[in-house]
Design an enzyme around this catalytic site. Sequence first.
Site, PDB file in Angstrom:
ATOM      1  N   SER A  14      -5.544  -9.459   3.674  1.00 51.09           N
ATOM      2  CA  SER A  14      -6.759 -10.224   3.412  1.00 51.09           C
ATOM      3  C   SER A  14      -7.911  -9.692   4.254  1.00 51.09           C
ATOM      4  O   SER A  14      -8.001  -8.491   4.496  1.00 51.09           O
ATOM      5  CB  SER A  14      -6.498 -11.720   3.645  1.00 51.09           C
ATOM      6  OG  SER A  14      -5.982 -11.960   4.939  1.00 51.09           O
ATOM      7  N   ASP A 185     -16.329 -14.396  14.815  1.00 46.77           N
ATOM      8  CA  ASP A 185     -16.697 -15.708  14.270  1.00 46.77           C
ATOM      9  C   ASP A 185     -15.596 -16.743  14.463  1.00 46.77           C
ATOM     10  O   ASP A 185     -15.632 -17.806  13.862  1.00 46.77           O
ATOM     11  CB  ASP A 185     -17.038 -15.590  12.779  1.00 46.77           C
ATOM     12  CG  ASP A 185     -15.901 -14.969  11.962  1.00 46.77           C
ATOM     13  OD1 ASP A 185     -14.790 -14.817  12.512  1.00 46.77           O
ATOM     14  OD2 ASP A 185     -16.122 -14.631  10.789  1.00 46.77           O
ATOM     15  N   HIS A 188     -12.328 -13.516  12.483  1.00 52.43           N
ATOM     16  CA  HIS A 188     -12.305 -12.073  12.257  1.00 52.43           C
ATOM     17  C   HIS A 188     -12.478 -11.303  13.559  1.00 52.43           C
ATOM     18  O   HIS A 188     -13.093 -11.790  14.509  1.00 52.43           O
ATOM     19  CB  HIS A 188     -13.376 -11.693  11.231  1.00 52.43           C
ATOM     20  CG  HIS A 188     -13.183 -12.387   9.918  1.00 52.43           C
ATOM     21  ND1 HIS A 188     -13.986 -13.427   9.508  1.00 52.43           N
ATOM     22  CD2 HIS A 188     -12.239 -12.215   8.955  1.00 52.43           C
ATOM     23  CE1 HIS A 188     -13.558 -13.865   8.329  1.00 52.43           C
ATOM     24  NE2 HIS A 188     -12.497 -13.151   7.980  1.00 52.43           N
TER      25      HIS A 188
END
Length: 254
Positions: A14, A185, A188
């Site tokens: 992902s 963040d 990530h």
Amino acid sequence: MAGLARPQFVLFGSSIVQMSFSNGGWGAILADIYAQQADIVLRGYSGWNSRRALQVLHQVFPKDAAVQPSLVVVYFGGNDSIHPHQTGLGPHVPLPEYVDNMTKIALHLKSLSDKTRVIFLTAPPVDEDLMNTTLGNVFDMVRTNEACGVYSQACMKLCDEIGVKGVDLWSSIQQTDNWKNCFTDGIHLSPQGSKVVVKEILKVIKEAEWEPSLDCRFMPVEFPEDSPYDMVGNDGKTINICNFDFNKTALWDY
């Protein structure tokens, strides 16, 4: 006539994978380390969970492909661990199904060829405060560090059971100094976080008893032969600098 074919290392997962070539990402670092030895192939899909991965698994990794990857690094789990949404929508996958999905992914990848190796990356931790500040006004989700830990432990247990190499990112990142600096963040990876991922992947490759070895210190480079067109050293002789690592491996505790 077929062109040159280097070994392929495929990164499948992902957003942790999709973003791995940006912002000092771990995919870009691997591409640098393995320059002239292996092609790092990106197959990253932001927002995906293990269900969506299964839907395309045979398309991304067909069994009849002319060239099969030498290594597949797989990351799914963080999105799966997000709490169920009241609408029934969203990426949540119950833990037993997540384990079953990852088992199917592993078995398929291992069946591609006798030389295809697999490494699973677990869900990394999350900085909940930063995540809620940066992403809380965008996504209606509940993602906790505790849940990531549960899915991470399940992934590592699965790796032991089916003979797949695993990297416990949830633990390894939190063991670093100021571990919350590993994120941009809250979810990530920052360059600091990517360095942890690279170090752990290289450690697995170094310790694995794979034949042929996928350790960058021992893999051959393309066009290793000397040439009169190489750089000239102080002794007046040419030097094939393809074989120089410029201290890259030293940076990763080799």
